[in-house]
Design a protein around this motif. Structure first.
Motif, PDB file in Angstrom:
ATOM      1  N   THR A 286      -2.605  -5.711   0.692  1.00  0.00           N
ATOM      2  CA  THR A 286      -2.769  -5.209  -0.467  1.00  0.00           C
ATOM      3  C   THR A 286      -3.813  -5.913  -1.286  1.00  0.00           C
ATOM      4  O   THR A 286      -4.400  -5.104  -2.171  1.00  0.00           O
ATOM      5  CB  THR A 286      -1.646  -5.218  -1.723  1.00  0.00           C
ATOM      6  OG1 THR A 286      -1.303  -6.854  -1.568  1.00  0.00           O
ATOM      7  CG2 THR A 286      -0.307  -4.336  -0.960  1.00  0.00           C
TER       8      THR A 286
ATOM      9  N   HIS B   3       3.446   3.516  -6.752  1.00  0.00           N
ATOM     10  CA  HIS B   3       3.229   3.068  -5.255  1.00  0.00           C
ATOM     11  C   HIS B   3       4.422   2.456  -4.761  1.00  0.00           C
ATOM     12  O   HIS B   3       5.059   1.557  -5.684  1.00  0.00           O
ATOM     13  CB  HIS B   3       2.219   1.977  -5.305  1.00  0.00           C
ATOM     14  CG  HIS B   3       0.480   2.681  -5.533  1.00  0.00           C
ATOM     15  ND1 HIS B   3      -0.099   3.333  -4.538  1.00  0.00           N
ATOM     16  CD2 HIS B   3       0.257   2.967  -6.827  1.00  0.00           C
ATOM     17  CE1 HIS B   3      -1.297   3.793  -5.230  1.00  0.00           C
ATOM     18  NE2 HIS B   3      -0.994   3.755  -6.577  1.00  0.00           N
TER      19      HIS B   3
ATOM     20  N   LEU C  64       5.607  -0.186  -1.553  1.00  0.00           N
ATOM     21  CA  LEU C  64       5.061  -1.028  -0.632  1.00  0.00           C
ATOM     22  C   LEU C  64       5.826  -1.195   0.651  1.00  0.00           C
ATOM     23  O   LEU C  64       6.803  -2.059   0.770  1.00  0.00           O
ATOM     24  CB  LEU C  64       4.781  -2.356  -1.126  1.00  0.00           C
ATOM     25  CG  LEU C  64       4.071  -3.363  -0.393  1.00  0.00           C
ATOM     26  CD1 LEU C  64       2.890  -2.896   0.298  1.00  0.00           C
ATOM     27  CD2 LEU C  64       3.780  -4.642  -1.288  1.00  0.00           C
ATOM     28  N   LYS C  65       5.833  -0.164   1.512  1.00  0.00           N
ATOM     29  CA  LYS C  65       6.609  -0.183   2.961  1.00  0.00           C
ATOM     30  C   LYS C  65       5.967   0.063   4.050  1.00  0.00           C
ATOM     31  O   LYS C  65       6.246  -0.535   4.895  1.00  0.00           O
ATOM     32  CB  LYS C  65       7.790   1.116   2.706  1.00  0.00           C
ATOM     33  CG  LYS C  65       8.831   0.939   1.875  1.00  0.00           C
ATOM     34  CD  LYS C  65       9.787  -0.159   2.484  1.00  0.00           C
ATOM     35  CE  LYS C  65      10.842   0.456   3.562  1.00  0.00           C
ATOM     36  NZ  LYS C  65      11.522  -0.686   4.334  1.00  0.00           N
ATOM     37  N   GLU C  66       4.991   0.792   3.912  1.00  0.00           N
ATOM     38  CA  GLU C  66       4.041   1.284   4.903  1.00  0.00           C
ATOM     39  C   GLU C  66       2.888   0.676   5.047  1.00  0.00           C
ATOM     40  O   GLU C  66       2.324   0.408   3.870  1.00  0.00           O
ATOM     41  CB  GLU C  66       3.852   2.972   5.290  1.00  0.00           C
ATOM     42  CG  GLU C  66       5.399   3.661   4.929  1.00  0.00           C
ATOM     43  CD  GLU C  66       6.244   3.601   6.243  1.00  0.00           C
ATOM     44  OE1 GLU C  66       5.853   3.159   7.207  1.00  0.00           O
ATOM     45  OE2 GLU C  66       7.459   3.875   5.872  1.00  0.00           O
TER      46      GLU C  66
ATOM     47  N   GLU D 192       0.058   2.277   5.202  1.00  0.00           N
ATOM     48  CA  GLU D 192      -0.838   3.265   4.486  1.00  0.00           C
ATOM     49  C   GLU D 192      -0.429   2.921   2.965  1.00  0.00           C
ATOM     50  O   GLU D 192      -1.651   2.907   2.016  1.00  0.00           O
ATOM     51  CB  GLU D 192      -0.356   4.609   4.538  1.00  0.00           C
ATOM     52  CG  GLU D 192      -0.885   5.360   6.160  1.00  0.00           C
ATOM     53  CD  GLU D 192       0.583   5.287   6.973  1.00  0.00           C
ATOM     54  OE1 GLU D 192       1.231   4.067   6.749  1.00  0.00           O
ATOM     55  OE2 GLU D 192       0.499   5.997   7.716  1.00  0.00           O
ATOM     56  N   ASP D 193       0.606   2.520   2.599  1.00  0.00           N
ATOM     57  CA  ASP D 193       0.955   1.972   1.083  1.00  0.00           C
ATOM     58  C   ASP D 193      -0.069   0.908   0.684  1.00  0.00           C
ATOM     59  O   ASP D 193      -0.654   1.025  -0.141  1.00  0.00           O
ATOM     60  CB  ASP D 193       2.300   1.773   0.852  1.00  0.00           C
ATOM     61  CG  ASP D 193       3.396   2.808   1.047  1.00  0.00           C
ATOM     62  OD1 ASP D 193       2.925   4.105   1.071  1.00  0.00           O
ATOM     63  OD2 ASP D 193       4.604   2.626   1.754  1.00  0.00           O
TER      64      ASP D 193
ATOM     65  N   ARG E  98      -3.307   2.031   0.328  1.00  0.00           N
ATOM     66  CA  ARG E  98      -3.828   2.718  -0.836  1.00  0.00           C
ATOM     67  C   ARG E  98      -3.764   1.757  -2.022  1.00  0.00           C
ATOM     68  O   ARG E  98      -4.224   1.759  -2.773  1.00  0.00           O
ATOM     69  CB  ARG E  98      -2.663   3.701  -0.972  1.00  0.00           C
ATOM     70  CG  ARG E  98      -3.184   4.976  -1.523  1.00  0.00           C
ATOM     71  CD  ARG E  98      -2.236   6.083  -1.587  1.00  0.00           C
ATOM     72  NE  ARG E  98      -1.861   6.370   0.103  1.00  0.00           N
ATOM     73  CZ  ARG E  98      -0.645   6.562   0.349  1.00  0.00           C
ATOM     74  NH1 ARG E  98       0.514   6.190  -0.390  1.00  0.00           N
ATOM     75  NH2 ARG E  98      -0.503   6.817   1.680  1.00  0.00           N
TER      76      ARG E  98
ATOM     77  N   VAL F 176       3.638  -0.558  -9.170  1.00  0.00           N
ATOM     78  CA  VAL F 176       4.332  -0.637  -7.807  1.00  0.00           C
ATOM     79  C   VAL F 176       5.848  -0.718  -7.940  1.00  0.00           C
ATOM     80  O   VAL F 176       6.312  -1.603  -8.705  1.00  0.00           O
ATOM     81  CB  VAL F 176       3.944  -2.041  -6.916  1.00  0.00           C
ATOM     82  CG1 VAL F 176       4.553  -2.024  -5.644  1.00  0.00           C
ATOM     83  CG2 VAL F 176       2.376  -1.797  -6.666  1.00  0.00           C
TER      84      VAL F 176
END
Ligand code: FAD
Ligand code: MG
Ligand code: MG
Ligand code: MG
Ligand code: MG
Length: 552
Positions: free
Chosen positions: A73, A158, A160-162, A164-165, A168, A298
């Motif tokens: 992130t 948002h 925060l698992k994948e 893409e997350d 992003r 988040v």
């Protein structure tokens, strides 16, 4: 009339004798694995895939090393560095395993059939769904973020698992800074843009807050010097403390560090609603309502069950549960030939108390209706393999302690005469049962379960369900395999600025800078392949020398 191989002596052997089309191969049982996360990949890694006709179904053709997801992130680690292609992992062992990049959308446990849907972005409407038959099914689909029905979370927060997350989030953080530089913003708007709110004070939320603080204080302040004073990071936690699943020393250290850094922690605070530009919170103790404006929020408060498993749970009669339940052999309760591992399931461990009558009868060899010291000790010894809570109890207290609870002393000669009634026995066992805890939703648990299950499958699992009734602790009717047992190897809580808390077995707690290096080395060594290991080390090195990348 296919290919014919000609061997030296002139005999000819049809080529298919060497391929998987031979009769023996087609008799292999169809084993389907759902998911390519920690549980699924650890299962496949240990499985002897020659024994089964193996298929994997997962919407992602890569594995993600989730402990480093928060580092993505803020650009400390690149997304690609922590993803490992599934096809590389399954081909590296010379295995013949089929992989279908698709999502399982329905499990039919009666006809042993799965309905799957192509996970491709380029959908061809007419071919997108297909079925896969199984003899044995291993469910390892993980969990999804849980909003607890809070309004606005899906739209404005948002997760925060994948992978893409994480990407992003990184883009949006940089976007917040760039937007805050635009000339037409009011001061209040600028401040809101730079307010980062994290809902949930568990390991993921705290680690993200720490990573964000690092990014802001080490890198972005240099690039956006005028914005420094405007940045705020807020962690909203419903409990008394953040990191409350950790040792209290670590939780206190984290709170102290955040206080020093100026990361604000709102404990005992519940989020009522999320709006486009702020979250509405309620202080639990005072009942006071408040609004916290944000540029980016988040949501990381816990996990929930995927829809496909909700449907499945109804079919197998698990309607009254929140999470799919398995027994200790990881078999899904209420159906045959389905196993579940990792975050998508809970393992129901057997209580000693459930079997108290049986245990008492077994122990009472002289049929006196009471237990003497020797009888008591023998039954506890023999039950150890079946009830892990006994060992957990013994790790903390000596067996004498159990006996004390039951008012018998194994060492005091006079008291040796003491006889134990079933009521006293019950009291002692209930103390031991208190040691049982649900396994946490961690990579550690998922990986250990995957490896355990693969070993059972390799040992040509006796897949017929054994009666669920009283558990036999002697020879007769014993399970071929020991029940699954979790071994906790400790946990880490990276807190930013090269600080980290660690909790290792044996009640060993450490905090500080050296712990951060311990963390680096553990995670580097735990990487699944040399490729990702090298990439992660490279990313860390790059950051140390050049700082993080702030381009979107
Ligand atoms: P996952 O790893 O989530 O895998 C699920 C798989 O199933 C995925 O491949 C998914 O694509 C696939 N899938 C989903 N739906 C379907 C479907 N319908 N059909 C087929 N396949 C499907 N744990 C630790 O122990 N230490 C840590 O430091 C740590 N840090 C974490 C940090 C973050 C940011 C997160 C999100 C988690 C962290 N965890 C950590 C927890 C850990 O990642 C999980 O406990 C672990 O991933 C669980 O493994 P799993 O196999 O059950 O699920
Ligand atoms: Mg998995
Ligand atoms: Mg994963
Ligand atoms: Mg679980
Ligand atoms: Mg007796």
């Amino acid at each position: 009339g296919g290919l014919v191989l000609v061997v030296a002596d002139g005999d000819s052997i049809p080529a298919h004798a060497f391929t998987s089309e031979d009769p023996a191969a087609s008799a292999k049982k169809k084993l389907v694995v759902l998911g390519t996360g920690w549980g699924g990949m650890s299962f496949l890694k240990e499985l002897d895939s020659r024994l089964y006709d193996v298929k994997i179904v997962s919407p992602r053709n890569y594995f993600v090393f989730t402990p480093l997801l928060p580092s993505v992130t803020n650009g400390t680690v690149e997304a690609r560095s922590i993803a490992e292609p599934v096809r590389r992992m399954i081909s590296s062992k010379g295995k013949h395993i089929e992989f279908y990049e698709s999502e399982c959308i329905d499990i039919d446990p009666v006809n042993k059939r799965l309905l799957c849907r192509d996970a491709s972005h380029i959908r061809t409407k007419d071919h997108e769904e297909f079925t896969v038959d199984y003899d044995y099914l291993v469910v390892a689909v993980g969990a999804m973020a849980n909003t607890f029905g809070t309004e606005g979370v899906q739209e404005y927060c948002h997760f925060l698992k994948e992978l893409e997350d994480a990407e992003r989030i990184r883009e949006n953080v940089v976007d917040c800074f760039e937007t805050a530089c635009l000339p037409h913003l009011s001061d209040a708007e600028r401040k809101r843009m730079l307010s980062f709110v994290i809902v949930g004070g568990g390991p993921t939320g705290v680690e993200f807050a720490a990573e964000l603080y690092d990014l802001v204080s080490e890198d972005l302040v240099k690039l956006y010097p005028t914005l420094r004073e405007l940045v705020t990071v807020t962690v909203i936690q419903s409990g008394d403390h953040i990191l409350n699943s950790f040792d209290q020393r670590i939780s206190a250290f984290a709170e102290e560090k955040f206080r020093r850094d100026g990361v604000s922690v709102k404990t005992n605070c519940r989020v009522l609603k999320v709006n486009q530009k702020d979250v509405e919170v309620k202080e639990k103790t005072t009942g006071k309502l408040d609004n916290v404006p944000f540029g980016l929020a988040v949501w990381s408060t816990g996990i929930g069950t995927r829809p496909v498993l909700r449907k499945f749970m109804e079919k197998v009669g698990q309607t009254d549960r929140r999470v799919l339940a398995t027994d200790e052999w990881l078999r899904v309760k209420g159906c045959k030939d389905v196993w579940a591992i990792g975050d998508c399931a809970t393992t129901e461990q057997r209580k000693l108390l459930d079997d108290i009558a049986y245990l008492f009868e077994k122990a009472d060899v002289d049929h006196s209706g009471t237990l003497n010291v020797e009888e008591f000790q023998t039954v506890m010894e023999e039950a150890r393999g079946r009830y892990p809570q006994i060992d957990l109890y013994l790790q903390r207290q000596h067996l004498q302690h159990v006996a004390d609870l039951a008012k018998i002393s194994m060492y005091d000669e006079k008291k040796k005469e003491k006889q134990l009634s079933i009521e006293e026995f019950k009291k002692a066992l209930s103390e031991v049962d208190k040691q049982m805890k649900l396994y946490p939703a961690t990579a550690q648990v998922a990986a250990q379960q995957g490896a355990y299950l693969a070993k059972c499958f390799n040992g040509l699992l006796d897949v017929d369900h054994k009666p669920e009734g009283p558990v036999r602790i002697r020879k007769e009717g014993r399970h071929r395999f020991q029940p699954f047992r979790y071994r906790h190897m400790g946990q880490f809580a990276p807190l930013g600025t090269e600080q980290c808390g660690a909790e290792l077995p044996g009640d060993w707690v450490s905090v500080g800078r050296s712990t951060q290096w311990l963390w680096y080395s553990v995670y580097a060594s735990k990487q699944v392949s040399w490729r990702t290991r090298a990439l992660v080390l490279f990313d860390w090195t790059k950051r140390l020398f050049f700082g993080r990348d702030s381009s979107r």
